[in-house]
Each structure stands twice: as C-alpha cells, then as structure tokens.
Design a protein around this motif. Structure first.
Motif, PDB file in Angstrom:
ATOM      1  N   MET A 150       0.824  -1.175   0.000  1.00 21.53           N
ATOM      2  CA  MET A 150       0.000   0.000   0.000  1.00 21.53           C
ATOM      3  C   MET A 150       0.874   1.247   0.000  1.00 21.53           C
ATOM      4  SD  MET A 150      -2.300   1.530   3.052  1.00 21.53           S
ATOM      5  CE  MET A 150      -0.969   2.440   3.784  1.00 21.53           C
ATOM      6  N   LYS A 151       0.583   2.164  -0.887  1.00 23.43           N
ATOM      7  CA  LYS A 151       1.284   3.443  -0.918  1.00 23.43           C
ATOM      8  C   LYS A 151       0.342   4.527  -0.425  1.00 23.43           C
ATOM      9  CE  LYS A 151       4.670   2.605  -4.456  1.00 23.43           C
ATOM     10  NZ  LYS A 151       5.774   3.363  -4.974  1.00 23.43           N
ATOM     11  N   VAL A 152       0.866   5.398   0.409  1.00 21.79           N
ATOM     12  CA  VAL A 152       0.063   6.516   0.897  1.00 21.79           C
ATOM     13  C   VAL A 152       0.389   7.749   0.067  1.00 21.79           C
ATOM     14  CG1 VAL A 152      -0.128   5.591   3.231  1.00 21.79           C
ATOM     15  CG2 VAL A 152       1.739   7.157   2.679  1.00 21.79           C
ATOM     16  N   LYS A 153      -0.568   8.662   0.010  1.00 22.90           N
ATOM     17  CA  LYS A 153      -0.344   9.865  -0.775  1.00 22.90           C
ATOM     18  C   LYS A 153      -0.213  11.106   0.091  1.00 22.90           C
ATOM     19  CE  LYS A 153      -5.143  10.848  -1.883  1.00 22.90           C
ATOM     20  NZ  LYS A 153      -6.064   9.892  -1.439  1.00 22.90           N
ATOM     21  N   HIS A 154      -0.542  10.986   1.360  1.00 27.25           N
ATOM     22  CA  HIS A 154      -0.441  12.133   2.260  1.00 27.25           C
ATOM     23  C   HIS A 154       0.973  12.224   2.812  1.00 27.25           C
ATOM     24  CE1 HIS A 154      -4.691  12.837   2.034  1.00 27.25           C
ATOM     25  NE2 HIS A 154      -4.897  11.554   2.247  1.00 27.25           N
ATOM     26  N   VAL A 155       1.614  13.352   2.550  1.00 20.80           N
ATOM     27  CA  VAL A 155       2.988  13.553   2.976  1.00 20.80           C
ATOM     28  C   VAL A 155       3.047  14.810   3.834  1.00 20.80           C
ATOM     29  CG1 VAL A 155       5.372  13.878   2.212  1.00 20.80           C
ATOM     30  CG2 VAL A 155       3.792  12.531   0.816  1.00 20.80           C
ATOM     31  N   PRO A 156       3.363  14.665   5.114  1.00 23.80           N
ATOM     32  CA  PRO A 156       3.475  15.858   5.939  1.00 23.80           C
ATOM     33  C   PRO A 156       4.720  16.652   5.552  1.00 23.80           C
ATOM     34  CG  PRO A 156       4.220  13.943   7.162  1.00 23.80           C
ATOM     35  CD  PRO A 156       3.688  13.443   5.844  1.00 23.80           C
ATOM     36  N   ALA A 157       4.745  17.893   5.960  1.00 26.52           N
ATOM     37  CA  ALA A 157       5.954  18.690   5.765  1.00 26.52           C
ATOM     38  C   ALA A 157       7.097  17.982   6.474  1.00 26.52           C
ATOM     39  CB  ALA A 157       5.755  20.092   6.325  1.00 26.52           C
ATOM     40  N   ALA A 158       8.267  18.025   5.886  1.00 27.82           N
ATOM     41  CA  ALA A 158       9.431  17.377   6.486  1.00 27.82           C
ATOM     42  C   ALA A 158       9.804  18.082   7.793  1.00 27.82           C
ATOM     43  CB  ALA A 158      10.610  17.395   5.513  1.00 27.82           C
ATOM     44  N   PRO A 159      10.120  17.316   8.814  1.00 29.15           N
ATOM     45  CA  PRO A 159      10.549  17.930  10.075  1.00 29.15           C
ATOM     46  C   PRO A 159      11.991  18.421   9.961  1.00 29.15           C
ATOM     47  CG  PRO A 159      10.673  15.550  10.236  1.00 29.15           C
ATOM     48  CD  PRO A 159      10.085  15.863   8.881  1.00 29.15           C
ATOM     49  N   ASP A 160      12.480  19.048  11.005  1.00 31.68           N
ATOM     50  CA  ASP A 160      13.858  19.543  11.001  1.00 31.68           C
ATOM     51  C   ASP A 160      14.872  18.408  11.011  1.00 31.68           C
ATOM     52  OD1 ASP A 160      13.007  22.181  10.955  1.00 31.68           O
ATOM     53  OD2 ASP A 160      13.024  22.353  13.139  1.00 31.68           O
ATOM     54  N   ASP A 161      14.507  17.289  11.640  1.00 32.44           N
ATOM     55  CA  ASP A 161      15.418  16.139  11.672  1.00 32.44           C
ATOM     56  C   ASP A 161      14.620  14.847  11.792  1.00 32.44           C
ATOM     57  OD1 ASP A 161      14.956  15.552  14.514  1.00 32.44           O
ATOM     58  OD2 ASP A 161      16.158  17.330  14.898  1.00 32.44           O
TER      59      ASP A 161
ATOM     60  N   ALA B 125      -2.279  20.627  15.300  1.00 32.61           N
ATOM     61  CA  ALA B 125      -3.585  20.387  14.689  1.00 32.61           C
ATOM     62  C   ALA B 125      -3.834  18.895  14.516  1.00 32.61           C
ATOM     63  CB  ALA B 125      -3.688  21.094  13.335  1.00 32.61           C
ATOM     64  N   ARG B 126      -5.060  18.483  14.781  1.00 33.46           N
ATOM     65  CA  ARG B 126      -5.414  17.067  14.640  1.00 33.46           C
ATOM     66  C   ARG B 126      -5.209  16.589  13.207  1.00 33.46           C
ATOM     67  NH1 ARG B 126      -8.259  13.301  12.942  1.00 33.46           N
ATOM     68  NH2 ARG B 126      -8.969  11.532  14.131  1.00 33.46           N
ATOM     69  N   ASP B 127      -5.503  17.436  12.216  1.00 34.97           N
ATOM     70  CA  ASP B 127      -5.291  17.055  10.820  1.00 34.97           C
ATOM     71  C   ASP B 127      -3.822  16.716  10.561  1.00 34.97           C
ATOM     72  OD1 ASP B 127      -7.958  17.412  10.296  1.00 34.97           O
ATOM     73  OD2 ASP B 127      -7.710  19.291   9.201  1.00 34.97           O
ATOM     74  N   GLU B 128      -2.916  17.477  11.163  1.00 31.39           N
ATOM     75  CA  GLU B 128      -1.481  17.184  11.018  1.00 31.39           C
ATOM     76  C   GLU B 128      -1.157  15.821  11.625  1.00 31.39           C
ATOM     77  OE1 GLU B 128       1.256  21.044  11.359  1.00 31.39           O
ATOM     78  OE2 GLU B 128      -0.089  20.797  13.065  1.00 31.39           O
ATOM     79  N   ALA B 129      -1.714  15.560  12.804  1.00 32.94           N
ATOM     80  CA  ALA B 129      -1.466  14.281  13.465  1.00 32.94           C
ATOM     81  C   ALA B 129      -2.029  13.131  12.638  1.00 32.94           C
ATOM     82  CB  ALA B 129      -2.066  14.282  14.865  1.00 32.94           C
ATOM     83  N   ALA B 130      -3.208  13.327  12.043  1.00 33.26           N
ATOM     84  CA  ALA B 130      -3.801  12.283  11.207  1.00 33.26           C
ATOM     85  C   ALA B 130      -2.949  12.032   9.964  1.00 33.26           C
ATOM     86  CB  ALA B 130      -5.223  12.677  10.813  1.00 33.26           C
ATOM     87  N   THR B 131      -2.413  13.092   9.385  1.00 34.84           N
ATOM     88  CA  THR B 131      -1.520  12.935   8.230  1.00 34.84           C
ATOM     89  C   THR B 131      -0.287  12.149   8.639  1.00 34.84           C
ATOM     90  OG1 THR B 131      -2.328  14.945   7.179  1.00 34.84           O
ATOM     91  CG2 THR B 131      -0.153  14.166   6.501  1.00 34.84           C
ATOM     92  N   TRP B 132       0.281  12.469   9.794  1.00 32.71           N
ATOM     93  CA  TRP B 132       1.450  11.736  10.276  1.00 32.71           C
ATOM     94  C   TRP B 132       1.128  10.269  10.539  1.00 32.71           C
ATOM     95  CZ3 TRP B 132       6.565  11.959  10.664  1.00 32.71           C
ATOM     96  CH2 TRP B 132       7.174  13.165  10.324  1.00 32.71           C
ATOM     97  N   LEU B 133      -0.048   9.998  11.097  1.00 32.25           N
ATOM     98  CA  LEU B 133      -0.424   8.616  11.370  1.00 32.25           C
ATOM     99  C   LEU B 133      -0.490   7.815  10.072  1.00 32.25           C
ATOM    100  CD1 LEU B 133      -1.257   6.636  13.629  1.00 32.25           C
ATOM    101  CD2 LEU B 133      -3.631   7.375  13.256  1.00 32.25           C
ATOM    102  N   THR B 134      -1.110   8.384   9.057  1.00 29.40           N
ATOM    103  CA  THR B 134      -1.192   7.730   7.747  1.00 29.40           C
ATOM    104  C   THR B 134       0.198   7.591   7.137  1.00 29.40           C
ATOM    105  OG1 THR B 134      -3.410   8.595   7.385  1.00 29.40           O
ATOM    106  CG2 THR B 134      -2.198   7.894   5.444  1.00 29.40           C
ATOM    107  N   PHE B 135       1.002   8.630   7.230  1.00 28.54           N
ATOM    108  CA  PHE B 135       2.356   8.618   6.686  1.00 28.54           C
ATOM    109  C   PHE B 135       3.193   7.525   7.358  1.00 28.54           C
ATOM    110  CE2 PHE B 135       6.708  10.569   6.696  1.00 28.54           C
ATOM    111  CZ  PHE B 135       6.943  10.518   5.336  1.00 28.54           C
ATOM    112  N   LEU B 136       3.118   7.435   8.674  1.00 27.83           N
ATOM    113  CA  LEU B 136       3.861   6.396   9.394  1.00 27.83           C
ATOM    114  C   LEU B 136       3.416   5.003   8.964  1.00 27.83           C
ATOM    115  CD1 LEU B 136       3.867   7.965  12.970  1.00 27.83           C
ATOM    116  CD2 LEU B 136       5.853   7.698  11.451  1.00 27.83           C
ATOM    117  N   ARG B 137       2.147   4.871   8.654  1.00 25.40           N
ATOM    118  CA  ARG B 137       1.640   3.594   8.134  1.00 25.40           C
ATOM    119  C   ARG B 137       2.284   3.284   6.783  1.00 25.40           C
ATOM    120  NH1 ARG B 137      -4.185   2.447   5.966  1.00 25.40           N
ATOM    121  NH2 ARG B 137      -4.072   0.200   5.803  1.00 25.40           N
TER     122      ARG B 137
END
Length: 163
Positions: A1-12, A45-57
């Motif tokens: 499975m490939k996800v399409k939601h990509v959060p902004a890259a963190p500093d590290d 923001a919860r939307d950011e956390a949801a994007t990260w959860l999907t991204f981590l998946r």
C-alpha cells in the motif's frame, strides 16, 4: 500500500521516531492515536497528526487493524526510512527520477510539471479546482523529505538528486 499524504518534512529524523513512539503498541482508535501524537510532539492540529499517522503507516512504522492503529517494533533508522519512503509513498520514485534525469536544479513547480501526468485521474476528479495546488504542495513536501533523507540536495534555488 502506498500513501499519498505527505506531511511537511521535520527539522530532523528524530521527529519520525517521536511520532512513531507516540502510537501505542496495543491497537487504539485513530482519534486516540492522533491525540497521543499531538501530546508527544510539537504538532498542534489534529489534521497534522492524522496525516502523520497515515504517513507512518506508509513507512511501515504503524499498522492498522480491526482494533485500530498500533506501532510496529521497528527502528526508523535512515537507511530503512529511505527505502520505506520510496516504496511506501506515492510519487516519490517519480520525483526522484525526475531529479536524476534533470540537467540542472529543478524548482518544486518545475518538478511538479514533470510528474503531473503520473497523478491518477481520480485524484484530479476528486478536487477538480484545487488538485494542482494539492499536488504541488505534495511534491514540495516530497522534495524536502528527499533532502532530509539524503536522496536529494538543494542547490541554486532548486533540487538535485544526491550523488
């Protein structure tokens, strides 16, 4: 499975580990996992956390089962993350391929123009008036992740594939 939601890259890359560790080992609901990510990171923001959860998946660091989301016992070391990013996130191989084929540094907009035909038609129909904005931002985020992962570099106002 490939996800399409990509959060902004963190500093590290330490942020990836922090976000992953916020997800429990015992499956929990999306809402509870997002709340834990918000509590344990600097996301607001919860939307950011949801994007990260999907991204981590997509990276293979979190699983989703019938009982909810749970953390995978896997260290997110840089080598693993490079491979997981390219194989688990939609479009990243295309973006990196465009950089490798380019004769000069490419801006995010120029990179988007070169990969726009790879974006599925259903994505265009889903948001007919804003799909280019959505996917331009996605490509920008993917480029920043490629830099963070050492697969690309910023040079002369654009991006190039790493040597």
């Amino acid at each position: 499975m490939k996800v399409k939601h990509v959060p902004a890259a963190p500093d590290d890359l330490a942020f990836v580990e922090d976000a992953q560790r916020a997800v429990p080992l015992v499956p929990d609901s999306q809402d509870d996992c997002c709340a834990r990510i918000l509590d344990r990171t600097d996301l607001v923001a919860r939307d950011e956390a949801a994007t990260w959860l999907t991204f981590l998946r997509g990276l293979g660091l979190v699983e989703r089962g019938q009982s909810g989301y749970s953390r995978v016992r896997r260290e997110p070391d840089p080598e693993f993350l490079r491979e997981a990013f390219l194989t688990g996130v939609f479009g990243t191989e295309d973006v990196l391929g465009v950089l490798r084929d380019a004769d000069e540094p490419l801006t995010a907009a120029a990179t988007f123009e070169r990969v726009r035909d790879a974006i599925p038609e259903w994505e265009r129909h889903k948001n007919p008036n804003t799909w280019t904005d959505i996917w331009t931002e996605t490509v920008e985020n993917e480029l920043d992740w490629l830099v963070l992962l050492g697969l690309a570099a910023e040079r002369d106002g654009g991006y190039v594939a790493a040597d």
